[in-house]
Design a protein around this motif. Structure first.
Motif, mmCIF file in Angstrom:
data_model
loop_
_atom_site.group_PDB
_atom_site.id
_atom_site.type_symbol
_atom_site.label_atom_id
_atom_site.label_comp_id
_atom_site.label_asym_id
_atom_site.label_seq_id
_atom_site.Cartn_x
_atom_site.Cartn_y
_atom_site.Cartn_z
ATOM 1 N N ARG A 118 26.458 -92.081 35.662
ATOM 2 C CA ARG A 118 27.741 -92.039 36.296
ATOM 3 C C ARG A 118 28.585 -91.031 35.780
ATOM 4 N NH1 ARG A 118 28.222 -97.029 40.016
ATOM 5 N NH2 ARG A 118 26.460 -98.196 39.241
ATOM 6 N N GLY A 119 29.666 -90.634 36.651
ATOM 7 C CA GLY A 119 30.553 -89.590 36.336
ATOM 8 C C GLY A 119 32.112 -90.014 36.240
ATOM 9 N N GLU A 120 32.755 -89.221 35.373
ATOM 10 C CA GLU A 120 34.317 -89.625 35.283
ATOM 11 C C GLU A 120 34.926 -89.389 36.578
ATOM 12 O OE1 GLU A 120 37.009 -87.908 32.284
ATOM 13 O OE2 GLU A 120 37.670 -86.864 33.974
ATOM 14 N N PHE A 121 35.729 -90.626 37.052
ATOM 15 C CA PHE A 121 36.117 -91.709 36.261
ATOM 16 C C PHE A 121 35.466 -92.766 36.770
ATOM 17 C CE2 PHE A 121 38.846 -95.153 34.987
ATOM 18 C CZ PHE A 121 39.250 -94.899 33.633
ATOM 19 N N SER A 122 34.337 -93.493 35.918
ATOM 20 C CA SER A 122 34.008 -94.844 36.627
ATOM 21 C C SER A 122 34.399 -96.006 35.944
ATOM 22 C CB SER A 122 32.456 -94.718 36.495
ATOM 23 O OG SER A 122 32.007 -93.569 37.393
ATOM 24 N N ALA A 123 34.758 -97.061 36.571
ATOM 25 C CA ALA A 123 35.140 -98.365 36.150
ATOM 26 C C ALA A 123 34.952 -99.439 37.155
ATOM 27 C CB ALA A 123 36.581 -98.145 35.573
ATOM 28 N N CYS A 132 42.790 -102.009 41.700
ATOM 29 C CA CYS A 132 43.033 -101.304 40.291
ATOM 30 C C CYS A 132 41.678 -101.511 39.630
ATOM 31 C CB CYS A 132 44.131 -101.659 39.415
ATOM 32 S SG CYS A 132 45.594 -101.470 40.206
ATOM 33 N N PHE A 133 41.285 -100.681 39.004
ATOM 34 C CA PHE A 133 40.307 -100.556 37.918
ATOM 35 C C PHE A 133 40.767 -101.414 36.780
ATOM 36 C CE2 PHE A 133 41.491 -96.097 37.498
ATOM 37 C CZ PHE A 133 41.834 -96.236 36.041
ATOM 38 N N ASN A 134 39.874 -102.022 35.809
ATOM 39 C CA ASN A 134 40.139 -102.449 34.663
ATOM 40 C C ASN A 134 39.681 -101.446 33.554
ATOM 41 O OD1 ASN A 134 39.112 -103.929 32.014
ATOM 42 N ND2 ASN A 134 40.793 -105.256 32.952
ATOM 43 N N SER A 135 40.568 -101.242 32.665
ATOM 44 C CA SER A 135 40.292 -100.010 31.841
ATOM 45 C C SER A 135 39.783 -100.422 30.492
ATOM 46 C CB SER A 135 41.713 -99.295 31.367
ATOM 47 O OG SER A 135 42.719 -100.287 30.807
ATOM 48 N N LYS A 182 31.830 -94.426 41.803
ATOM 49 C CA LYS A 182 32.565 -94.691 40.487
ATOM 50 C C LYS A 182 33.199 -96.042 40.271
ATOM 51 C CE LYS A 182 33.258 -89.761 40.156
ATOM 52 N NZ LYS A 182 34.097 -88.570 40.240
ATOM 53 N N HIS A 183 32.589 -97.215 41.249
ATOM 54 C CA HIS A 183 32.968 -98.311 41.022
ATOM 55 C C HIS A 183 31.645 -98.889 40.202
ATOM 56 C CE1 HIS A 183 36.193 -99.067 44.451
ATOM 57 N NE2 HIS A 183 36.069 -97.723 44.129
ATOM 58 N N LEU A 184 32.076 -99.330 39.007
ATOM 59 C CA LEU A 184 31.124 -100.086 38.146
ATOM 60 C C LEU A 184 30.860 -101.554 38.713
ATOM 61 C CD1 LEU A 184 31.674 -99.229 34.590
ATOM 62 C CD2 LEU A 184 30.317 -98.033 36.183
#
Ligand code: UDP
Length: 264
Positions: A118-123, A132-135, A182-184
């Protein structure tokens, strides 16, 4: 092994170091093929640094106040962002081309090398607000330029939740709409103590979890564990549901078998 990619975590004190050690050993127990890096702050004691260096290829001290002037500046203007700005140091690991950041309260249950595709920024989505993504788990590309832009963003806008998650979400603000790649999947950041309102989904998919995240104020190391029964004690559990217990027992099992022996 791939030496220009790394798994990175952060521990600012000896307590969180226990989490980092369990995480590091859980990665080693599932065919480690990348470097292991832990960022620490000056509060971490000497003996713990020795133990950390048995698990992590690099133990890197980061010091908010002593670092570059622009960090100092951001910190003075927004002192509430202390730990947050510490986490942002991960972008300065430019001897790596790509990294996966994992908070010290996560546990890896199987090999997760595919995250490096995966590429930046994946979460993954935050369970409380899925736009929102969880960091707690993310794929990123170290870059001094990105680091500086993140600090400028922090100085200028602060963080809407007072922590790194709010800052990173407003910085990578098109995450929810721009690129589904980029959505894990949620199984890479399964929050163990969230009361899932969609329990059939947990029944169906929970056993596929690859990374468990012990989000919230009660961490695995706050429970009492009985090595004889291999289980956290009932009294310390409160309202914990059964799936949470099995993940807590896995964390403690890893602590007993893979971390305690390091102290000998
Ligand atoms: N952390 C740390 N020391 C602290 C608080 C946090 O090292 O005193 C690091 C650690 O890697 C931790 C992460 O920051 O996993 C996020 O903090 P926490 O786990 O408390 O937040 P949550 O995952 O519950 O949102």
């Amino acid at each position: 092994s791939v030496v220009d990619q790394a798994f990175v975590t952060l521990a600012t004190n000896d307590i969180y170091c226990q989490g980092a050690l369990v995480l590091g050993q859980s990665l080693r127990n599932h065919r480690l093929t990348r470097r292991l890096v832990v960022l620490i702050t000056p509060q971490v004691s000497g003996p713990l640094r020795v133990i950390l260096s048995k698990v992590f290829h690099e133990v890197i001290e980061v010091n908010l106040i002593d670092s570059e002037d622009y960090v100092h500046l951001a910190f003075l203007k927004r002192p509430e962002l202390g730990v947050t700005l510490t986490k942002l140091h991960c972008w300065r690991l430019t001897h790596y081309s790509k990294c996966v950041f994992l908070e010290a309260d996560t546990l890896v249950l199987s090999n997760i090398d595919e995250l490096f595709d995966r590429g930046e920024f994946s979460a993954a989505s935050d369970p409380g607000w899925p736009d929102c993504f969880n960091s707690g788990v993310f794929v990123f590309q170290p870059s001094l330029e990105t680091h500086q832009r993140l600090l400028q963003h922090a100085t200028k806008h602060g963080s809407f939740d007072g922590a790194d998650q709010g800052l990173l979400n407003s910085f990578f603000s098109n995450w929810s709409t721009a690129d589904i790649g980029k959505h894990l999947p949620f199984i890479y950041n399964l929050t163990s103590n969230t009361a899932y309102t969609y329990s059939p989904a947990f029944k169906q998919f929970g056993s596929s979890a690859k990374i468990v995240h012990f989000l919230g104020s009660t961490k695995p190391w706050n429970y009492k564990y009985n090595p004889q029964t291999g289980s956290v004690s009932e009294q310390s559990l409160g309202l914990g549901s059964q799936h949470q217990v099995s993940f807590l027992n896995l964390w403690w099992g890893t602590y007993q078998s893979s971390v305690l022996p390091l102290y000998k």
